[in-house]
Design an enzyme around this catalytic site. Structure first.
Site, short mmCIF file in Angstrom:
data_model
loop_
_atom_site.label_atom_id
_atom_site.label_comp_id
_atom_site.label_asym_id
_atom_site.label_seq_id
_atom_site.Cartn_x
_atom_site.Cartn_y
_atom_site.Cartn_z
N PHE A 175 0.85 -1.19 0.00
CA PHE A 175 0.00 0.00 0.00
C PHE A 175 0.89 1.24 0.00
O PHE A 175 1.87 1.32 0.75
CB PHE A 175 -0.93 0.01 1.21
CG PHE A 175 -1.99 1.07 1.08
CD1 PHE A 175 -3.07 0.90 0.22
CD2 PHE A 175 -1.89 2.26 1.77
CE1 PHE A 175 -4.03 1.88 0.07
CE2 PHE A 175 -2.85 3.26 1.63
CZ PHE A 175 -3.92 3.07 0.78
N ASP A 212 1.23 -4.24 8.90
CA ASP A 212 0.08 -3.38 8.63
C ASP A 212 -1.15 -4.28 8.55
O ASP A 212 -1.26 -5.12 7.66
CB ASP A 212 0.28 -2.63 7.32
CG ASP A 212 -0.80 -1.59 7.05
OD1 ASP A 212 -1.90 -1.72 7.61
OD2 ASP A 212 -0.54 -0.65 6.27
N TYR A 264 -11.61 2.27 10.04
CA TYR A 264 -12.79 2.59 9.24
C TYR A 264 -13.21 1.48 8.29
O TYR A 264 -14.24 1.60 7.64
CB TYR A 264 -12.59 3.89 8.45
CG TYR A 264 -11.30 4.02 7.70
CD1 TYR A 264 -11.13 3.44 6.45
CD2 TYR A 264 -10.25 4.75 8.23
CE1 TYR A 264 -9.95 3.57 5.76
CE2 TYR A 264 -9.06 4.89 7.55
CZ TYR A 264 -8.91 4.30 6.30
OH TYR A 264 -7.72 4.42 5.62
N LYS A 265 -12.45 0.41 8.21
CA LYS A 265 -12.82 -0.69 7.32
C LYS A 265 -13.67 -1.71 8.08
O LYS A 265 -14.83 -1.47 8.37
CB LYS A 265 -11.57 -1.33 6.72
CG LYS A 265 -10.67 -0.38 5.93
CD LYS A 265 -9.52 -1.12 5.30
CE LYS A 265 -8.44 -0.20 4.77
NZ LYS A 265 -8.88 0.78 3.79
N ARG A 303 -12.48 -5.06 -7.48
CA ARG A 303 -12.31 -5.63 -6.14
C ARG A 303 -13.63 -5.67 -5.39
O ARG A 303 -14.37 -4.68 -5.35
CB ARG A 303 -11.29 -4.78 -5.37
CG ARG A 303 -10.83 -5.37 -4.06
CD ARG A 303 -9.79 -4.47 -3.40
NE ARG A 303 -10.39 -3.26 -2.85
CZ ARG A 303 -9.86 -2.54 -1.85
NH1 ARG A 303 -8.71 -2.90 -1.32
NH2 ARG A 303 -10.46 -1.44 -1.41
#
Length: 405
Positions: free
Chosen positions: A123, A192, A217-218, A364
């Site tokens: 990422f 991560d 937030y996921k 995705r």
């Protein structure tokens, strides 16, 4: 497949939890791996914080409502979800900021070594933070492909930084193996967990991990821009001297000393005053995910993703799967490669099927099993088949890329 889906939903022990989330009518939400749905209890909790704790009790709420302890309290609730002890996790800042803190701390713990190793295609913020430290002369960035990571761990490596579940493909690293290899080379490891925490079982202490970060937030459903969390193994806390020496990380912040002394515990990872509204919202999501149980969530997400693949096969769709085909080798997502992935994604969104696109050609789909049904999988597969078969994606409004996708 729709009748089979409804049978599976009828026997699903997690079905009851869908009503604990605000899932918009007519929407099949397959983007919980970017932003989780709103828990029904969150607005009332925020109204309580705003109207009562802030509006009525004002500054007294730092003590009477326990605001001052929120970062450690919510961190302690996250800890069991990632295989950590309560005093090893704290909620603070963003993933990016926490990466910088922990990378810096790790470098200081490995004097004479400057290499931070990661993989290309990690990422971006993980790689950018390494690059930022390199620009200050504090680190040396080294990137190695997945199958070359072990040989890239040499005597110059101070820290290995990897994302447990890859954000594009969902492919999982063997956390225990790579942590062990890094330690054998004298390096530390920072994981991560942004696409792992709250989605699949993680055992940081079982793997002997050193550091970890994750977002709220996921899969933890903390809301847009929710604060992140950071983990420091108990054995490292005393020596983890992060560079953002803000007043909240001080041993005695209200002594207002001119000299900085880091807090003796995980509180030293704090920097400035925490955003109470954000942490309060995150707490609701964390409690809900903890109530459901990560093991149950991951078991259902594997079933959902496999059922989705079955539905695609039954409709004659042969998409290029870039996620691992084995469910246990991936996180809670499926990714497919298609040259027109962006336009297909936009056409699906127009139909109420919200997945997402990742440049240059990745379609995705994220599976958040707390509120997704097998019926959603069957219907999403139907919509995808219709979009592809009809050529609907070729419409101009779907092919013109917006600034934000």
């Amino acid at each position: 497949m729709i009748e089979r889906a409804r049978q599976l939903d009828a026997g699903d022990p997690l079905t009851q939890f869908r009503d604990r989330f605000d899932v918009p009518e007519g929407v099949i939400y397959l983007d919980g791996n970017s932003l989780g749905c709103l828990p029904i209890a969150t607005p009332a909790r925020l109204e309580q914080v705003v109207r009562e704790e802030w509006g009525r009790d004002l500054i007294r709420s730092w003590n009477s409502a326990g605001w001052i302890d929120l970062p450690t309290r919510v961190g302690a609730k996250i800890a069991p979800l990632i295989g950590a002890k309560a005093h090893e996790v704290i909620v603070a800042d963003s993933v990016s900021v926490n990466l910088f803190k922990l990378m810096s701390a790790a470098l200081a713990m490995r004097p004479g070594r400057k290499v931070i190793l990661s993989e290309p295609g990690n990422f971006p913020t993980d790689i950018y933070m390494i690059e930022g430290l390199e620009g200050q002369g504090l680190a040396e960035r080294r990137l190695a492909e997945r199958d070359k990571l072990l040989e890239a761990l040499d005597e110059d490596a101070a820290l290995l930084v990897l994302t447990h579940a890859h954000y594009k493909t969902g492919e999982l690293f063997d956390m225990a193996e790579l942590t062990r290899a890094a330690h054998d080379a004298g390096a530390l490891v920072l994981w991560d967990l942004s696409h792992s925490g709250g989605a699949l079982p993680v055992d940081l202490n079982g793997c002997n991990a050193d550091f970890a970060v994750g977002c709220g937030y996921k899969y933890l459903n903390g809301g847009p821009g929710a604060p992140a969390y950071a983990f420091v193994a108990e054995r490292h806390i005393e020596n983890s001297n992060q560079p953002l020496s803000g007043w909240m990380g001080h041993a005695k912040p209200f002594a207002f000393s001119d000299d900085y002394t880091p807090a003796p515990g995980i509180e030293r990872l704090l920097c400035g005053t925490p955003g109470i509204l954000g942490v309060a919202a995150l707490e609701v999501g964390v409690e809900l995910i903890a109530e459901i149980g990560v093991e149950q969530l991951y078991a259902k997400s594997q079933k959902l993703s496999e059922f989705f693949r079955q539905c695609l096969t039954e409709r004659g769709l042969e998409l290029d799967l870039v996620s691992p085909s084995e469910p246990s080798a991936r996180g809670s997502q499926l990714s497919f490669r298609h040259p027109e992935a962006y336009a297909i994604c936009q056409a699906l969104i127009a139909r109420g099927v919200i997945g997402d696109f990742r440049d240059p050609d990745i379609l995705r789909f994220g599976f958040a099993p707390a509120y997704l049904r097998f019926e959603d999988m069957a219907e999403a597969a139907r919509h995808l088949a219709e979009v592809l078969e009809s050529g609907e994606w070729q419409r101009d409004e779907f092919r013109e890329r917006a600034a934000v996708t």
